[in-house]
Write a protein that holds these residues in place. Structure first.
Motif, PDB file in Angstrom:
ATOM      1  N   THR A   1      -4.597  -1.524  10.532  1.00  0.00           N
ATOM      2  CA  THR A   1      -3.147  -1.383  10.662  1.00  0.00           C
ATOM      3  C   THR A   1      -2.536  -2.740  10.331  1.00  0.00           C
ATOM      4  OG1 THR A   1      -3.175  -2.001  12.997  1.00  0.00           O
ATOM      5  CG2 THR A   1      -3.381   0.362  12.491  1.00  0.00           C
ATOM      6  N   ASP A   2      -1.222  -2.787  10.243  1.00  0.00           N
ATOM      7  CA  ASP A   2      -0.570  -4.066   9.940  1.00  0.00           C
ATOM      8  C   ASP A   2      -0.910  -5.120  10.993  1.00  0.00           C
ATOM      9  OD1 ASP A   2       0.594  -3.089   7.638  1.00  0.00           O
ATOM     10  OD2 ASP A   2       2.479  -2.564   8.630  1.00  0.00           O
TER      11      ASP A   2
ATOM     12  N   GLU B   1      -6.167   3.319   7.797  1.00  0.00           N
ATOM     13  CA  GLU B   1      -6.078   3.413   9.254  1.00  0.00           C
ATOM     14  C   GLU B   1      -7.156   4.340   9.820  1.00  0.00           C
ATOM     15  OE1 GLU B   1      -2.782   4.482  12.653  1.00  0.00           O
ATOM     16  OE2 GLU B   1      -2.126   3.912  10.646  1.00  0.00           O
TER      17      GLU B   1
ATOM     18  N   MET C   1       0.828  -1.182   0.000  1.00  0.00           N
ATOM     19  CA  MET C   1       0.000   0.000   0.000  1.00  0.00           C
ATOM     20  C   MET C   1       0.874   1.249   0.000  1.00  0.00           C
ATOM     21  SD  MET C   1      -3.277  -0.256   2.511  1.00  0.00           S
ATOM     22  CE  MET C   1      -2.933  -1.557   3.664  1.00  0.00           C
TER      23      MET C   1
ATOM     24  N   ARG D   1      -2.468   3.768   3.031  1.00  0.00           N
ATOM     25  CA  ARG D   1      -2.303   3.247   4.391  1.00  0.00           C
ATOM     26  C   ARG D   1      -2.949   4.192   5.410  1.00  0.00           C
ATOM     27  NH1 ARG D   1       1.297  -0.661   6.001  1.00  0.00           N
ATOM     28  NH2 ARG D   1       2.269  -0.527   3.973  1.00  0.00           N
TER      29      ARG D   1
END
Length: 76
Positions: A16-17, A10, A1, A6
């Protein structure tokens, strides 16, 4: 991304990751333990569609997956 994508993910989806990894793993475990689910793709891209649609709410994503499977079963 991209960093821009990203940031949007979020802010708007709470993605989020770490939340992505946790949610995908939770859906996979739930699907494997659920006796009503016999055939479901468990690849990350497929699961992410449901999670993003429901803004990473696990209960809502699980409900949507169940509805998807019911509709798929009755249509074919």
């Amino acid at each position: 991304m991209t960093p821009e994508t990203r940031k949007i993910a979020e802010e708007e989806l709470r993605e989020t990751d770490s939340s992505r990894r946790h949610a995908i793993e939770a859906i996979r475990e739930w699907a494997e333990k659920n006796p009503r689910i016999k055939a479901l793709r468990l690849d990350a891209n497929f699961i992410l569609k449901f999670l993003r649609c429901k803004k990473f709410s696990l209960p809502m994503a699980k409900e949507m997956i169940e509805r998807y499977l019911v509709l798929r079963h009755y249509l074919y």
